[in-house]
Design an enzyme around this catalytic site. Sequence first.
Site, PDB file in Angstrom:
ATOM      1  N   GLU A  92       0.814  -1.220   0.000  1.00 41.50           N
ATOM      2  CA  GLU A  92       0.000   0.000   0.000  1.00 41.50           C
ATOM      3  C   GLU A  92       0.848   1.271   0.000  1.00 41.50           C
ATOM      4  O   GLU A  92       0.419   2.313  -0.490  1.00 41.50           O
ATOM      5  CB  GLU A  92      -0.962   0.013   1.187  1.00 41.50           C
ATOM      6  CG  GLU A  92      -2.104  -1.002   1.085  1.00 41.50           C
ATOM      7  CD  GLU A  92      -1.750  -2.358   1.669  1.00 41.50           C
ATOM      8  OE1 GLU A  92      -0.553  -2.604   1.960  1.00 41.50           O
ATOM      9  OE2 GLU A  92      -2.671  -3.179   1.840  1.00 41.50           O
ATOM     10  N   PHE A 107     -11.196  -7.239  14.245  1.00 41.38           N
ATOM     11  CA  PHE A 107     -10.117  -7.694  13.365  1.00 41.38           C
ATOM     12  C   PHE A 107      -9.806  -6.618  12.329  1.00 41.38           C
ATOM     13  O   PHE A 107     -10.703  -6.097  11.686  1.00 41.38           O
ATOM     14  CB  PHE A 107     -10.520  -8.996  12.675  1.00 41.38           C
ATOM     15  CG  PHE A 107      -9.491  -9.480  11.687  1.00 41.38           C
ATOM     16  CD1 PHE A 107      -8.245  -9.909  12.129  1.00 41.38           C
ATOM     17  CD2 PHE A 107      -9.757  -9.473  10.328  1.00 41.38           C
ATOM     18  CE1 PHE A 107      -7.285 -10.336  11.222  1.00 41.38           C
ATOM     19  CE2 PHE A 107      -8.800  -9.902   9.421  1.00 41.38           C
ATOM     20  CZ  PHE A 107      -7.562 -10.324   9.870  1.00 41.38           C
ATOM     21  N   GLN A 108      -8.556  -6.278  12.200  1.00 45.04           N
ATOM     22  CA  GLN A 108      -8.069  -5.268  11.265  1.00 45.04           C
ATOM     23  C   GLN A 108      -8.717  -3.897  11.500  1.00 45.04           C
ATOM     24  O   GLN A 108      -8.922  -3.136  10.559  1.00 45.04           O
ATOM     25  CB  GLN A 108      -8.237  -5.718   9.805  1.00 45.04           C
ATOM     26  CG  GLN A 108      -7.331  -6.900   9.465  1.00 45.04           C
ATOM     27  CD  GLN A 108      -7.154  -7.139   7.980  1.00 45.04           C
ATOM     28  OE1 GLN A 108      -8.061  -6.893   7.189  1.00 45.04           O
ATOM     29  NE2 GLN A 108      -5.992  -7.646   7.592  1.00 45.04           N
ATOM     30  N   LYS A 123     -17.359  -0.900   6.275  1.00 42.82           N
ATOM     31  CA  LYS A 123     -17.762  -1.926   5.312  1.00 42.82           C
ATOM     32  C   LYS A 123     -19.276  -1.964   5.121  1.00 42.82           C
ATOM     33  O   LYS A 123     -19.759  -2.117   3.993  1.00 42.82           O
ATOM     34  CB  LYS A 123     -17.254  -3.290   5.792  1.00 42.82           C
ATOM     35  CG  LYS A 123     -17.425  -4.393   4.762  1.00 42.82           C
ATOM     36  CD  LYS A 123     -16.689  -5.669   5.164  1.00 42.82           C
ATOM     37  CE  LYS A 123     -16.814  -6.715   4.062  1.00 42.82           C
ATOM     38  NZ  LYS A 123     -16.068  -7.952   4.390  1.00 42.82           N
ATOM     39  N   MET A 161      24.214   8.951   2.020  1.00 43.77           N
ATOM     40  CA  MET A 161      24.097  10.241   2.688  1.00 43.77           C
ATOM     41  C   MET A 161      24.317  10.097   4.194  1.00 43.77           C
ATOM     42  O   MET A 161      24.925  10.944   4.832  1.00 43.77           O
ATOM     43  CB  MET A 161      22.730  10.875   2.392  1.00 43.77           C
ATOM     44  CG  MET A 161      22.585  12.298   2.903  1.00 43.77           C
ATOM     45  SD  MET A 161      23.844  13.413   2.224  1.00 43.77           S
ATOM     46  CE  MET A 161      22.951  14.121   0.834  1.00 43.77           C
TER      47      MET A 161
END
Lengths: 601, 182
Positions: free
Chosen positions: A82, A144-145, A194, A508
């Site tokens: 993502e 969940f999630q 959802k 760097m």
Amino acid sequence: MQTAATITQQPEIAQISSAGSLRETGPLHDEARELTGSQILCEALIREGVELLFGYPGGAIMPFYDALTSYPALHHVLVRHEQGAAHAADGYARATGKVGVCVATSGPGATNLVTGLATAYMDSTPVVALTGQVARPFIGRDAFQETDVLGVTQPITKHNYLVQRVEDLADIVREAFQLALSGRPGPVLIDVPKDIQFSKTLYRPSTRLSSNEYARAARTQQPSPAAIARAAQLIAEAQRPLIMSGHGVILANAWSELQAFAEKTNIPVITTLLGLSGFPETHPLAIGMPGMHGPAHVNRAIGVADLIIGVGLRFDDRVTGKASEFAPRARFIHIDIDPAEMHKVKPAAVPIVSDAKAALKALVEAVEPGDHRTWISEIRNNEAQDQDHIAAIPRNTVHPDPISILEAIRAETHGDAIIVTDVGQHQMWTARHYTWTRPNSHITSGGLGTMGFALPAAMGVKMGVPDATVWVVAGDGGIQMNIQELATLKQEGLAIKVAIMNNGYLGMVRQWQHFFHSGNYSETPITGPDYVQLAAAYGLTGMHVTRHEEVAEAVHQAMEKEGTVIIDFVIESEANVYPMVAPGSAITNMIEETEESTGHD
Amino acid sequence: MTNQAAPTERAGQSNAPQGSERSHTLVVIADDQHGALDRIVGVLRRRRARLQSFALGRSELPNVVRITVVMNDSEVGVEQLVEQLRKIVNVRQIVNLSSEHTVVRELALIKVNGASSHFNEIVELGHLFGAHVVDVAQETVTLEVTGNEEKVEKLVSLLQDYGIREVARTGRLAMARGAADL
């Protein structure tokens, strides 16, 4: 950018098909129909002119993905992480000026967007993120999630929404796009539970002003005439004025106004890291980049300047060094669309809260033609001295050197390529040594300095500007951070050319260790894969270049070959970026390259 | 309240003379939307406001809240914060109500050890400050006092002698005097 005309020209013919009222592509419906939240999301996205989404499905966003297949006008790019989706949306936005869109599921999907959103927020680019959320009855129950994405993204978004009712969805999408584009652009997140994606309501397209119209309306706000008059007066009085041009000039498409202003006043132009490619570097008034890795003559010029005209920049600490010693003799005219930037770092004698384009237009009319030949030749003399000094330093001529890689890319693409850089030494070399002429051809993560940005961002750039040649320049550290997106490039059949400046170090950080941590190279030596084999494993082309004289041919070959090509340039391992201003120092206090400092072979 | 650290260089402070901090009262009018309060508090935290009090309640409009924020800062520091707060989408209006033409009030509940021997003294002391007795129990007396912070603090300090068990203060509320609405 989609124009108002194309929006209003949409025929208002309802083509309601059978079940689900879905349509292939084409006209927008103004008649109310019963749709699910997911369908409304798709309809509303199309109405905002969205054609591309970068995302990754998962539990809480599945109803949306279910609807997506019925909307072929929305091309979804399946990224491999993502974070890649957020950077790709950001890259798309930077290259096109349109809103980039990314999609993720709840919990880990949404938190993986965070770095990308923070990157877009720091660099003020318009991105809309859609995230799934657990169903409303589960919110707050550690489902969940479930993650409090609103809370997580609150400080790194311009605004964010948790959709509470399906009836609000169309308006929220419209408003989110307006906000992302308007004023100082930035990311906006919409968290959609959802059950809202499933639930149905009567959908009527939001009748609010379209986002583009909104953005234009905001931009037509004229700067205050009093401020413009006062600015013109300071400009007329100045003996050693400098224009500092930032990202705002690019975001406002104000390059021709900037050029007209610089030419009329005969004032030299400095471009910040994110301002690069906002002013052609072949122009006699272009003098370079300021700050931590700016060339010495630019920082010295700032040190003696009596007027700084800052356009669309925020005087970041990498630009100013020690702020109290930045441009100590100068008065400031500060043009920025965000009033909160005024006086934040340097008090402005004339603050002008305005879109850069509008302000520059007004200034061009208000100012008298100027003549600063003496001042310009003073700067140019300094520059020539520095260049003589640098040219006298013996170089390693065995390895490909960063500057010749950049010169080869520029020569091969005639300066028409869009260059996407990652973060680190290669980023500074590219910023400094690539001669930027194509407007908005330099794409990089400036404010946040996000390693792993380049490859996924380039994906968005290429999809937004398919006709452009897109080169990624990255280090061997950063390229490994989102390397999984090679699979996405392959799946989408995208042709991006990747130049890795491979020095076997997190260069760097190693450079800082060299200067500020007694050369203790703690955890900076880094290995990587065999990029030729890696490319082959992804079905792409890889090349390995170890010798200076092979650079131009390799770049040429990469352009000849179809599809994405990765060139692993093995460069000198301990080269440094010069000059360098130690963090917290005045920018006129630079560590410059000497003969001794190059002895790392 | 949350940031008692020594003054350091901060955004908007580049031209703030040392020691120019004073108390500022900001009134923030915001839509009562999901996350709006988070954002306001978040900006104050992130931009390092030196908060002294924060009072939230309903306003005269439905679904609109009125927040009174008191902070100790320089003029330019407060201006910088106001501009940052103004960018929050749900914020409708911000006013710096730091002038003298402002009514400023705070309400406090003070629960004091009120053994019967001192009961009358405590109640009388309270009356001098216009405080009401709102609860009396076997061992405690609870007073309610309204006024500016100095008045509340004075009463609290005088009641220390009797043993204070709990103090609850609302934080400052402010409103411009006369017809000068926000």
